[in-house]
Write an enzyme that holds these catalytic residues in place. Structure first.
Site, PDB file in Angstrom:
ATOM      1  N   ASP A  21       0.849  -1.075   0.065  1.00 12.09           N
ATOM      2  CA  ASP A  21      -0.162   0.037  -0.109  1.00 12.09           C
ATOM      3  C   ASP A  21       0.754   1.094   0.024  1.00 12.09           C
ATOM      4  O   ASP A  21       1.977   1.088   0.074  1.00 12.09           O
ATOM      5  CB  ASP A  21      -0.923   0.017   1.230  1.00 12.09           C
ATOM      6  CG  ASP A  21      -0.120  -0.087   2.529  1.00 12.09           C
ATOM      7  OD1 ASP A  21       0.213   1.128   3.130  1.00 12.09           O
ATOM      8  OD2 ASP A  21       0.209  -1.180   3.221  1.00 12.09           O
ATOM      9  N   ASP A  26       0.718   3.583   2.515  1.00  7.65           N
ATOM     10  CA  ASP A  26       0.560   4.102   3.689  1.00  7.65           C
ATOM     11  C   ASP A  26      -0.551   5.148   3.408  1.00  7.65           C
ATOM     12  O   ASP A  26      -1.429   4.920   2.611  1.00  7.65           O
ATOM     13  CB  ASP A  26       1.987   4.684   4.119  1.00  7.65           C
ATOM     14  CG  ASP A  26       1.881   4.818   5.805  1.00  7.65           C
ATOM     15  OD1 ASP A  26       1.418   4.200   6.182  1.00  7.65           O
ATOM     16  OD2 ASP A  26       2.238   5.974   6.093  1.00  7.65           O
TER      17      ASP A  26
END
Length: 294
Positions: free
Chosen positions: A209, A211
């Site tokens: 991802d 973040d």
């Protein structure tokens, strides 16, 4: 020459390797307590391999409660010489999207309250951590990622946070301003302990991802992470399978500087070393402490 044995710290999917034979789940007791789980010992293409699920099978142990000392000690007790750490991370750079593998070469440790050393009162040691990962092992990892055509980065700084919560937006922005590349919760004190145990250690961070800093990814969810993680699992398994043969045949492994990290690290004078600490540390530092047996 001591045989090179690859140990893998990672998730449950990594030990589901086609071709892994002679497998046995082994219970290991250490002076620092029990590791996260039993260790799976087996052979792949004729080479010995040891797996340890960092969070236990089924992901039962949160990052802050992992017994990192017991995990590293257990790997060493089973003869592991080279440790491949595989973990999920958040990306802190736009050019490290989900699905990218980062071969980490630096850390910033923001964890708190975790036991970060095998040594202590009665026997003090200070190991060098300027280069916290093994360059030799990292080159093997990079070569295999390139051969498999996997998107990857050669080097990167891993921000180790305490967790288990994800970052606030302010924290994520701050870590980016520190020139950190990825963020995770498990590689510290793991890397420090591997150095103290004189094990070669390489960290492969799998970006799942962005973040929460990314304007289009401002909420990190477990569902999204798991989806990318499952996609990365096949690549990670292929990497482990390829590395096993490379490590076994690496004639330079025995001479790696990581294997002599304690040469100049012990500072407590021999005459005042605590005998109980000396005995406790035999499995980790026996090479420099000498045998306490008859």
């Amino acid at each position: 020459m001591t045989a090179q044995v690859l140990g893998v710290l990672g998730g449950s999917g990594l030990y589901e390797l086609p071709g892994l034979t002679d497998t046995a789940w082994v219970t290991v007791d250490t002076p620092w307590g029990a590791p996260s789980d039993q260790l799976l010992a087996g052979r792949l293409n004729g080479a010995q391999l040891v797996f340890l699920p960092r969070h236990g099978r089924g992901h039962r142990v949160p990052p802050g409660e992992v017994n990192y000392r017991a995990n590293i000690a257990a790997l060493k007790q089973l003869g592991v010489t080279d440790v491949l750490s595989v973990s999920a991370v958040g990306g802190l750079r736009a050019d490290l999207p989900p699905g990218t593998f980062v071969v980490v070469d630096q850390f910033i440790d923001r964890t708190v309250g975790r036991a970060s050393s095998f040594f202590g009162t009665g026997l003090v040691a200070h190991v060098a951590m300027a280069r916290p990962t093994c360059h030799r092992l990292g080159r093997h990892v990079l070569a295999q990622l390139a051969a498999q055509g996997v998107p990857h980065a050669d080097g990167g700084t891993y921000l180790a946070m305490e967790g288990p919560q994800f970052s606030t937006l302010a924290e994520s922005r701050m870590y980016r301003s520190w020139n950190c590349d990825v963020i995770g919760m498990t590689n510290q004190p793991e890397a420090k302990l591997a150095r103290e145990a004189e094990l070669c250690y390489a960290s492969v961070a799998m970006v799942t991802d962005f973040d929460c800093w990314h304007p289009q990814h401002d909420s990190v969810t477990v569902d999204a992470i798991v989806k990318v993680l499952l996609g990365n699992a096949d690549t990670a398994r292929s990497l482990v399978a390829a590395l096993t043969g490379q490590i076994t045949g690496d004639s330079h492994g025995a001479g790696c500087a990581c294997r002599r990290a304690l040469d100049h690290a012990l500072i407590t004078a021999p005459a005042v070393r605590d005998p109980a600490m000396v005995a406790k540390l035999q499995g980790i530092a026996g090479r420099v402490l000498g045998s306490t047996g008859p």
